[in-house]
Motif scaffolding. Sequence first.
Motif, short mmCIF file in Angstrom:
data_model
loop_
_atom_site.label_atom_id
_atom_site.label_comp_id
_atom_site.label_asym_id
_atom_site.label_seq_id
_atom_site.Cartn_x
_atom_site.Cartn_y
_atom_site.Cartn_z
N LYS A 31 -13.02 4.02 -2.24
CA LYS A 31 -12.64 5.34 -1.77
C LYS A 31 -11.43 5.83 -2.56
CE LYS A 31 -14.28 4.85 3.01
NZ LYS A 31 -13.90 4.89 4.45
N SER A 39 -11.81 13.58 -0.58
CA SER A 39 -11.85 12.12 -0.43
C SER A 39 -13.29 11.69 -0.58
CB SER A 39 -11.30 11.72 0.94
OG SER A 39 -11.42 10.32 1.13
N LEU A 64 -9.40 9.87 -4.23
CA LEU A 64 -9.30 11.33 -4.28
C LEU A 64 -9.76 11.84 -5.63
CD1 LEU A 64 -5.82 11.78 -2.58
CD2 LEU A 64 -8.06 11.98 -1.53
N ARG A 104 -6.21 13.18 3.23
CA ARG A 104 -7.66 13.22 3.23
C ARG A 104 -8.19 11.80 3.40
NH1 ARG A 104 -5.25 16.65 -0.06
NH2 ARG A 104 -4.64 14.87 -1.30
#
Length: 491
Positions: free
Chosen positions: A286, A279, A288, A329
């Motif tokens: 934000k 992450s 992955l 995550r």
Amino acid sequence: MSFLDTLRQWDDAITCVDRSDLTEALRIFLDIQEPNSKICFNIGCLQLLNQNLDAAEKAFDCSICKDEHLAVAFFQRGITFYKQNRYEESIGDFHLAFKALRGNQLIDYKVLGLRYKLYACEVLHNMALAEAHLGQWEKAQRNLAKALEYKTDAKLSIIDRAMQSTLKQKVFQAVEFPSAVLFRPNKHYVAELEKKDYLGKAKVVASVVPQDHFSGFAPLQPHVEQEPSGPKEPEVLRALEGDPHIVRYEFIPETSDELAVVPGNIVFVLQKGSDNWASVLFNGRKGLVPYNYLEHLEMSLGGQQKNQLLEPPSRVPPTRPERKQGLLRGESNSQDFQQREAQNADNLFIVKVHYKFNFAVSLASGSTYDTLIEKISKKLNLSPSSVTLRLASDATSALNDNTDMESIWSAQNKHITLWCHTKVQTAEKPQNNKTVLVALHSYESTNPEDLGFNQGDKITLISKINQDWLEGHSNGNTGIFPASFVEKVND
């Protein structure tokens, strides 16, 4: 061809359209190797403007194959058949376009990047025109009478003129799609194509000197007789969240919670999962990213990198790691993330339900009929006894306890489509006493079936879908909206 290359060519073609260079725009669209449904639609519209009817038909065929629910593509292919004097096929496409409207007065494609509203009354108008060419005057009059039920004030004169022409058994003018109105790429994605200075100009976050205005990473320090034993970590680096890494390979996201990055980007790893996914924070967003696409970046005093030799990235990126269910995550408490992970599980089926609005639920393979009906009825806030499910919109038999569920769960793509009907009677419009609501807050429509309005607008209630959603009419538009956004006007 990568997603970025497709997006860049799409944006270049739209730029050519904006400056009326339609020939160059068509050339750029045709150079795209793997066009999506919207790009195929754009190609069909440009071919139709050039009177290349066969090429336009093929482009609209491709658009419909990639998105069978794109009503405006059926409408445009119906126009193409009409110009080729293929009236039977034209009627069939107009019928499919009207069916895709799902009883709505219109579909506003603005949220999908197309500045156009497809009206149900215009679809029925063109269907009646094709029937008039075949001498089916009674069918044409019935479709025009039906169009009056879906008309708006702005479209009333068109329907009236067509009705008068059919009474005299004369053909009338078709309603055509406006020229040079095409699907545009997402403006947020296009903005990412431009080069940006992601780091910006450094500034002092904290300093021991109150009058310190130095703009470097390391603030001015007062003179001391003895130097510190080791270098002091700058306040700026301590203020940054996460561990800095540099991107070594281009990563194209496949789901909404993944983040697009290219080689050279500097990201900050917030958390690394055991499945080799990280992450990260990049440019204020934000998401992955596979951890094996990143390389740790050492930062020293003054905001400069330590002398570390970075090998040039290979042309072939590493293998994309497998996403594991339940490893959350940075979003361990996010219900939306859990739902997306559950949908990617191998043992789950996605059941798409056609109702007054469309929705989807996920069930484990091999679930019983009782489990299926209970989950869908809970979604609608209705009792299971009032919900009826069918495998097709025109199917005569409904699912029940005796249905062979194993044959239903045998779908290869793990996707099932059902049609839902309820026994709950919706509230009809009072003839002389309409229920009027007033908007407490502004509501922006995000789906074609939604009704958008501003605070203070008055809305005529059509029906109550459930305790959370209503259907109403306001400012010439009809759609659904949250019940919590309105209140009833006192008599």
